[in-house]
Design an enzyme around this catalytic site. Structure first.
Site, PDB file in Angstrom:
ATOM      1  N   SER A 190      12.532   6.636 -14.073  1.00  0.00           N
ATOM      2  CA  SER A 190      11.441   7.438 -14.871  1.00  0.00           C
ATOM      3  C   SER A 190      11.449   8.714 -13.902  1.00  0.00           C
ATOM      4  O   SER A 190      11.304   9.773 -14.690  1.00  0.00           O
ATOM      5  CB  SER A 190      10.048   6.665 -14.639  1.00  0.00           C
ATOM      6  OG  SER A 190       9.072   7.517 -14.839  1.00  0.00           O
ATOM      7  N   SER A 191      11.489   8.860 -12.832  1.00  0.00           N
ATOM      8  CA  SER A 191      11.255  10.234 -12.071  1.00  0.00           C
ATOM      9  C   SER A 191      12.381  11.019 -12.566  1.00  0.00           C
ATOM     10  O   SER A 191      12.313  12.261 -12.619  1.00  0.00           O
ATOM     11  CB  SER A 191      11.345   9.863 -10.416  1.00  0.00           C
ATOM     12  OG  SER A 191      10.314   9.220 -10.024  1.00  0.00           O
ATOM     13  N   ARG A 226       1.518   0.240  14.687  1.00  0.00           N
ATOM     14  CA  ARG A 226       1.300   0.240  13.187  1.00  0.00           C
ATOM     15  C   ARG A 226       1.597  -1.150  12.759  1.00  0.00           C
ATOM     16  O   ARG A 226       2.352  -1.834  13.469  1.00  0.00           O
ATOM     17  CB  ARG A 226       1.777   1.347  12.528  1.00  0.00           C
ATOM     18  CG  ARG A 226       3.366   1.252  12.463  1.00  0.00           C
ATOM     19  CD  ARG A 226       3.974   2.654  11.775  1.00  0.00           C
ATOM     20  NE  ARG A 226       3.774   2.480  10.557  1.00  0.00           N
ATOM     21  CZ  ARG A 226       4.691   3.486   9.701  1.00  0.00           C
ATOM     22  NH1 ARG A 226       5.448   4.098  10.398  1.00  0.00           N
ATOM     23  NH2 ARG A 226       4.578   3.402   8.403  1.00  0.00           N
ATOM     24  N   LYS A 266       3.912  29.823   4.488  1.00  0.00           N
ATOM     25  CA  LYS A 266       2.944  29.626   3.291  1.00  0.00           C
ATOM     26  C   LYS A 266       1.722  29.577   3.764  1.00  0.00           C
ATOM     27  O   LYS A 266       0.800  30.167   2.940  1.00  0.00           O
ATOM     28  CB  LYS A 266       3.492  28.260   2.720  1.00  0.00           C
ATOM     29  CG  LYS A 266       4.649  28.223   1.720  1.00  0.00           C
ATOM     30  CD  LYS A 266       5.078  26.915   1.147  1.00  0.00           C
ATOM     31  CE  LYS A 266       5.933  26.993  -0.085  1.00  0.00           C
ATOM     32  NZ  LYS A 266       5.288  27.591  -1.273  1.00  0.00           N
ATOM     33  N   THR A 287       7.140  26.722   6.281  1.00  0.00           N
ATOM     34  CA  THR A 287       5.759  26.022   6.025  1.00  0.00           C
ATOM     35  C   THR A 287       4.384  26.988   6.395  1.00  0.00           C
ATOM     36  O   THR A 287       3.729  26.941   5.713  1.00  0.00           O
ATOM     37  CB  THR A 287       5.633  24.726   6.638  1.00  0.00           C
ATOM     38  OG1 THR A 287       6.953  24.001   6.122  1.00  0.00           O
ATOM     39  CG2 THR A 287       4.577  23.963   5.978  1.00  0.00           C
ATOM     40  N   HIS A 341      14.985  12.527  11.974  1.00  0.00           N
ATOM     41  CA  HIS A 341      14.244  12.523  12.901  1.00  0.00           C
ATOM     42  C   HIS A 341      13.018  11.286  12.767  1.00  0.00           C
ATOM     43  O   HIS A 341      12.102  11.097  13.444  1.00  0.00           O
ATOM     44  CB  HIS A 341      13.162  13.834  12.832  1.00  0.00           C
ATOM     45  CG  HIS A 341      12.654  14.140  11.591  1.00  0.00           C
ATOM     46  ND1 HIS A 341      12.422  15.243  11.262  1.00  0.00           N
ATOM     47  CD2 HIS A 341      11.975  13.090  10.621  1.00  0.00           C
ATOM     48  CE1 HIS A 341      11.746  15.090   9.917  1.00  0.00           C
ATOM     49  NE2 HIS A 341      11.412  14.091   9.582  1.00  0.00           N
ATOM     50  N   HIS A 342      13.252  10.606  11.537  1.00  0.00           N
ATOM     51  CA  HIS A 342      12.570   9.316  11.412  1.00  0.00           C
ATOM     52  C   HIS A 342      13.126   8.098  12.200  1.00  0.00           C
ATOM     53  O   HIS A 342      12.634   7.223  12.165  1.00  0.00           O
ATOM     54  CB  HIS A 342      12.632   8.847   9.806  1.00  0.00           C
ATOM     55  CG  HIS A 342      11.882   9.763   9.073  1.00  0.00           C
ATOM     56  ND1 HIS A 342      10.670   9.768   8.623  1.00  0.00           N
ATOM     57  CD2 HIS A 342      12.169  10.980   8.530  1.00  0.00           C
ATOM     58  CE1 HIS A 342      10.131  10.649   8.010  1.00  0.00           C
ATOM     59  NE2 HIS A 342      11.264  11.552   7.665  1.00  0.00           N
ATOM     60  N   SER A 394      -1.313  27.142  -4.583  1.00  0.00           N
ATOM     61  CA  SER A 394      -1.162  28.577  -4.904  1.00  0.00           C
ATOM     62  C   SER A 394      -1.787  28.936  -6.393  1.00  0.00           C
ATOM     63  O   SER A 394      -1.758  30.116  -6.334  1.00  0.00           O
ATOM     64  CB  SER A 394       0.306  28.744  -4.807  1.00  0.00           C
ATOM     65  OG  SER A 394       0.803  28.332  -3.594  1.00  0.00           O
ATOM     66  N   TRP A 418       7.049  -0.062   3.931  1.00  0.00           N
ATOM     67  CA  TRP A 418       7.641   0.222   2.626  1.00  0.00           C
ATOM     68  C   TRP A 418       8.812   0.656   2.682  1.00  0.00           C
ATOM     69  O   TRP A 418       9.573   1.040   1.790  1.00  0.00           O
ATOM     70  CB  TRP A 418       6.537   1.592   2.246  1.00  0.00           C
ATOM     71  CG  TRP A 418       6.749   2.734   2.948  1.00  0.00           C
ATOM     72  CD1 TRP A 418       6.305   3.006   4.220  1.00  0.00           C
ATOM     73  CD2 TRP A 418       7.470   3.972   2.426  1.00  0.00           C
ATOM     74  NE1 TRP A 418       6.753   4.320   4.286  1.00  0.00           N
ATOM     75  CE2 TRP A 418       7.604   4.966   3.449  1.00  0.00           C
ATOM     76  CE3 TRP A 418       8.360   4.021   1.427  1.00  0.00           C
ATOM     77  CZ2 TRP A 418       8.121   6.003   3.464  1.00  0.00           C
ATOM     78  CZ3 TRP A 418       8.945   5.305   1.144  1.00  0.00           C
ATOM     79  CH2 TRP A 418       8.677   6.415   2.128  1.00  0.00           C
ATOM     80  N   HIS A 462       0.881  -1.259  -0.071  1.00  0.00           N
ATOM     81  CA  HIS A 462      -0.105   0.108  -0.096  1.00  0.00           C
ATOM     82  C   HIS A 462       1.006   1.240  -0.061  1.00  0.00           C
ATOM     83  O   HIS A 462       0.458   2.051  -0.768  1.00  0.00           O
ATOM     84  CB  HIS A 462      -0.895  -0.041   1.298  1.00  0.00           C
ATOM     85  CG  HIS A 462      -1.460   1.270   1.642  1.00  0.00           C
ATOM     86  ND1 HIS A 462      -2.675   1.880   0.636  1.00  0.00           N
ATOM     87  CD2 HIS A 462      -1.224   2.168   2.455  1.00  0.00           C
ATOM     88  CE1 HIS A 462      -2.890   2.981   1.156  1.00  0.00           C
ATOM     89  NE2 HIS A 462      -2.252   3.142   2.283  1.00  0.00           N
ATOM     90  N   GLU A 481      12.061  13.314   0.013  1.00  0.00           N
ATOM     91  CA  GLU A 481      10.731  12.730  -0.847  1.00  0.00           C
ATOM     92  C   GLU A 481       9.359  12.969  -0.229  1.00  0.00           C
ATOM     93  O   GLU A 481       8.570  13.200  -1.126  1.00  0.00           O
ATOM     94  CB  GLU A 481      10.803  11.115  -0.708  1.00  0.00           C
ATOM     95  CG  GLU A 481       9.514  10.150  -1.121  1.00  0.00           C
ATOM     96  CD  GLU A 481       9.343  10.373  -2.662  1.00  0.00           C
ATOM     97  OE1 GLU A 481      10.478  10.839  -3.215  1.00  0.00           O
ATOM     98  OE2 GLU A 481       8.340   9.807  -2.958  1.00  0.00           O
ATOM     99  N   HIS A 535      13.242  11.793   3.370  1.00  0.00           N
ATOM    100  CA  HIS A 535      12.763  13.015   3.917  1.00  0.00           C
ATOM    101  C   HIS A 535      12.530  14.132   2.770  1.00  0.00           C
ATOM    102  O   HIS A 535      11.475  14.608   2.581  1.00  0.00           O
ATOM    103  CB  HIS A 535      13.344  13.264   5.056  1.00  0.00           C
ATOM    104  CG  HIS A 535      12.414  14.389   5.682  1.00  0.00           C
ATOM    105  ND1 HIS A 535      11.370  14.115   6.533  1.00  0.00           N
ATOM    106  CD2 HIS A 535      12.213  15.973   5.677  1.00  0.00           C
ATOM    107  CE1 HIS A 535      10.712  15.283   7.052  1.00  0.00           C
ATOM    108  NE2 HIS A 535      10.983  16.260   6.410  1.00  0.00           N
ATOM    109  N   TYR A 560       8.929  15.838   0.850  1.00  0.00           N
ATOM    110  CA  TYR A 560       8.532  17.465   0.560  1.00  0.00           C
ATOM    111  C   TYR A 560       8.264  17.277  -1.132  1.00  0.00           C
ATOM    112  O   TYR A 560       7.566  18.203  -1.832  1.00  0.00           O
ATOM    113  CB  TYR A 560       9.657  18.268   1.054  1.00  0.00           C
ATOM    114  CG  TYR A 560       9.669  18.603   2.264  1.00  0.00           C
ATOM    115  CD1 TYR A 560       8.630  19.605   2.650  1.00  0.00           C
ATOM    116  CD2 TYR A 560      10.329  17.848   3.182  1.00  0.00           C
ATOM    117  CE1 TYR A 560       8.677  19.849   4.066  1.00  0.00           C
ATOM    118  CE2 TYR A 560      10.102  18.151   4.547  1.00  0.00           C
ATOM    119  CZ  TYR A 560       9.358  19.115   4.666  1.00  0.00           C
ATOM    120  OH  TYR A 560       9.288  19.167   6.223  1.00  0.00           O
ATOM    121  N   ASP A 582       6.132  22.498 -26.224  1.00  0.00           N
ATOM    122  CA  ASP A 582       6.076  21.097 -25.629  1.00  0.00           C
ATOM    123  C   ASP A 582       7.254  20.958 -24.639  1.00  0.00           C
ATOM    124  O   ASP A 582       7.795  22.101 -24.146  1.00  0.00           O
ATOM    125  CB  ASP A 582       6.236  20.181 -26.717  1.00  0.00           C
ATOM    126  CG  ASP A 582       5.501  18.777 -26.234  1.00  0.00           C
ATOM    127  OD1 ASP A 582       5.904  18.353 -25.284  1.00  0.00           O
ATOM    128  OD2 ASP A 582       4.754  18.209 -27.208  1.00  0.00           O
TER     129      ASP A 582
END
Lengths: 185, 526, 68
Positions: free
Chosen positions: B170-171, B451, B332, B329, B303-304, B269, B143, B78, B256, B254, B258, B107
């Protein structure tokens, strides 16, 4: 410079950058090891050295329980005594015995584990079979010493600690073959 | 921002193939954008079915529907499917459609590479999902594919690793394309500081992607060689260190998060000023804040890992750095609020999703700050509190922005207005059921429910039941979205070139739907 | 394609430092932004940003050292 050329310049720069970052991922490995070495976080395979003469705290006793496990290799592994009582600062030697129950030569590596975790900070090992790999011939029995002391700085509320070793099998190419199929997980 | 341009007339000499070959061989940014969006929606439904199976199992204590092994595979897959299959491709789809039209380019810079970077996705998805059928099943260690579990698993893990390699490639190609397009293909007069916010956020996101995606590729390559070629990067027994994987992984992981939220900031925006009929408040601040978030995101990864074993100085450093990210943040959020202040607001579906985004993303941000505090994190680590936190930022953050963006640009893409009533239903159902599903998970986490477990203690039963009901409601509401999109593609009221009264950016000067080849003569921006 | 940065950059170190500082905070006045955009080159901003990030990290480390 037309747009197509300008685009391929940017493309080339970004591709080079990507390759550099891929390499950076791998460069993190020695970098990480260096940091661990400098900060003394992860020196599992090196003997500690005693810098100063440690005072023996004869007023205090700490019980050190000794534990031994094997992980997926046909060895019998046990300490000769299940626990010792020591004074903090006192140099102590304990002996572990390992027996190869199989008919083949096996390389094993012992990985230490401490409980409570905090002990790692105060335990100094001058000699340990876990500093190098152990090669046991078929049916060989070997007695191996661990020489350690617990620094007197160990917090007062800790009276019993556990030192545990787990033997993992090293393949001939130094790999661990963890023989666990997914169905067992 | 006004633009003068020659109306692009359909080219008489344009013989692009039709049917399946059109899509297979297309180098047109609009076609590829469409494919990206449909691909991500299919993956969204796939990951959603997994999520609903998870929630169905958790409806009651005990094991009812799936066995624990399969449950673990579901939680892992998932996560992988939603992150790499749904959220990221959806944003690339938006970039493909919108970036060229918003900067007045004909293009993308590398049209063929664009086709390639899309068509890498379906094989990667098949490889990833195919791991379910491999001996031993799909990856089941979460994951984050931490060793030692990921080193021990069956060949499903190898398939997932290859899938991650392909998705990463690809990314990276997509990002290179987007960066080059934005840097080199802007219409004359479109300076960097005149670019719409969405283009800015994507420029910064694309840089982050080329920065960290190769590091992930390196990390999973090390896993692969540890598994198959006898290296010992992460094997404690061979002198490696499993914690090192966590450091390398989160150095990618991390930024990622963002990568998954900055384009959402961009979409919001665009929407907020349009429906407030005011220019974006503090445009320059928004650009600077985005850049600031991107830089800071690279120095907070640990921090993870507060519970993975770290000196207290490290914990404090990452705690402070993490809490400071909340500053840009917050800037914003205040800017969006200030944009709405005294605007003549109207509440069409995109605006509802954008406001929902601000409201719920802020909640998720706050629970993030809570998790950043080391003593609390040690308590809530690996509990449902963390699950609630990142679903608030990823579902009501990234996903709501994607929905908002889809409603916002659907009239442009299809030439038809979507069904406003059904769109509003979709929003309110999503909003209600999302909170039903995830708000209670905060309580579950604080009460200590871990979890990634298929069964739980009895005292968690009520909240889990509520959460499952919410999850099914949320999942089914998304079928309404599918219906609205299909209905909009098939017909509906004609949309004018400028579908929204307050819209200002360049794409609204094109007719709706835009011609297959737009801005072949660059517009002139005054 | 863009050769419009022909004129020599006028950005001083002070201006770069200011721009980077405000960028980290995430707030910038429109007029300041315009002057940044006209006088700073991307290379200056990137180097300034990296230096700023390094200073930020170091200041955090100092704070951590003080409190522990």
């Amino acid at each position: 410079m037309n747009v197509t050329e300008a685009n391929s310049v940017v493309l080339r720069k970004l591709l080079i950058f990507t390759v550099i970052m891929f390499g950076f991922g791998f460069a993190l490995v020695p970098f990480y090891e260096k940091i661990c070495e400098v900060t003394g976080l992860n020196n599992l395979l090196q003997a500690d050295t005693l810098t100063e003469n440690t005072q023996v705290d004869t007023a205090r006793w700490v019980t050190v329980e000794l534990d031994a496990n094997t992980h997926g290799l046909p060895w019998q592994f046990k300490p000769l005594q299940s626990s010792v009582r020591v004074h903090p600062g006192e140099l102590t030697q304990v002996v572990y015995e390992v027996r190869n129950n199989s008919d083949r030569e096996i390389n094993g590596q012992a990985i230490p584990s401490y409980s409570p975790q905090l002990l790692g900070k105060y335990l100094k090992k001058l000699e340990c079979f876990c500093f190098s790999k152990q090669v046991l011939k078929p049916r060989e029995v070997r007695q191996m010493p661990v020489q350690f002391l617990i620094e007197p700085g160990l917090p007062d509320d800790i009276n019993t600690v556990t030192i545990s070793y787990t033997f993992f099998e090293l393949g001939n190419d130094n790999t661990v073959s963890l023989d666990i199929s997914a169905s067992q997980l | 921002m006004a633009a003068v341009h020659d109306h692009d007339i359909a080219h008489a000499h344009d013989h692009h193939p039709t049917g399946l070959m059109r899509w297979l061989t297309s180098t047109n940014h609009k076609d590829i954008g469409t494919m990206y969006l449909w691909f991500s929606f299919i993956m969204f439904l796939t990951g959603g079915v997994m999520a609903l199976t998870i929630r169905a199992e958790l409806f009651q204590p005990g094991l009812q529907i799936v066995n624990p092994e399969f449950f673990n595979q579901l939680t892992t897959m998932h996560g992988l499917v939603m992150i790499f299959g749904a959220i990221m491709p959806a944003f690339v789809g938006f970039a493909n459609w919108q970036v060229p039209m918003m900067i007045g380019a004909p293009d993308m810079a590398f049209a063929r590479m664009n086709n390639w970077s899309f068509w890498l996705l379906p094989p990667a998805a098949l490889l990833l999902l195919g791991s379910f059928f491999a001996p031993g099943g799909a990856p089941a260690g979460g994951w984050t594919i931490y060793p030692p579990l990921s080193v021990q698993m069956g060949m499903g893990m190898d398939m997932a690793i290859f899938a991650i390699h392909i998705l990463g490639a690809s990314s990276i190609m997509g990002s290179i394309n987007i960066i080059t397009t934005i840097l080199n293909m802007r219409a004359p007069g479109m300076t960097l500081m005149k670019m719409p916010m969405f283009v800015w956020t994507w420029l910064i996101t694309a840089y982050l992607l080329v920065l960290v995606m190769p590091v992930l590729a390196g990390a999973v390559t090390m896993l692969l060689t540890d598994r198959n070629f006898g290296t010992n990067f992460f094997n404690a027994a061979g002198g490696g260190d499993p914690v090192m994987f966590q450091h390398i992984f989160w150095f990618f992981g991390h930024p990622e998060v963002y990568i998954m939220i900055l384009p959402a900031f961009g979409i919001v925006s665009e929407i907020i000023p349009t429906f407030s009929r005011k220019p974006l408040f503090g445009y320059s601040s928004m650009v600077y804040a985005t850049a600031s978030i991107a830089i800071l995101s690279c120095i907070v990864w640990a921090h993870h890992m507060f519970t993975a074993g770290m000196p207290v100085t490290g914990q404090l450093f990452f705690m402070y750095a993490t809490m400071l990210i909340a500053v840009p943040t917050g800037v914003k959020v205040f800017n969006w609020t200030a944009t709405m202040w005294r605007g003549s607001m109207s509440f069409e579906t995109p605006m509802l999703f954008a406001i929902g985004f601000i409201f719920l993303f802020t909640l998720g941000g706050f629970s993030g700050v809570v998790c950043a505090i080391v003593p609390i994190d040690i308590q809530v680590q690996d509990t449902y509190y963390v699950i609630a936190h990142f679903h608030y930022v990823l579902v009501s953050g990234a996903l709501f922005a994607i929905f908002g963006g889809a409603y916002y640009w659907l009239p442009k893409w299809t030439g038809h207005m979507y069904d406003e009533t059904l769109g509003k239903w979709h929003f309110w159902l999503s909003m209600f059921f999302f909170n039903l599903a995830f708000f209670v998970q905060h309580f579950l986490g604080l009460a200590g429910m871990p979890r990634r477990i298929p069964d739980y203690a009895l005292q968690f039963a009520d909240f889990n039941m509520i959460s499952t009901i919410g999850a099914f409601g949320f999942g089914l509401s998304q079928l309404l979205f599918l219906y609205v999109v299909l209905k909009c593609i098939r017909g509906g009221a004609k949309s004018p070139a400028k579908s929204w009264e307050g819209a200002t950016s360049l794409e609204w000067t094109l007719p709706s739907p835009p011609p297959y080849h737009s801005f072949e003569t660059p517009p002139v921006i005054r | 394609m863009k050769d419009d940065n022909k004129q020599p950059p006028k950005g001083t170190w002070l201006q770069i430092a200011k721009a980077v500082f405000w960028a980290f905070f995430g707030v910038r006045k429109q007029s300041d932004l315009d002057s940044d955009a006209s006088s700073l080159t991307p290379a200056q901003v990137i180097i300034g940003g990296l230096i700023g990030a390094a200073l930020f990290v170091m200041s955090l480390i100092i704070v951590v050292k003080i409190v522990t």
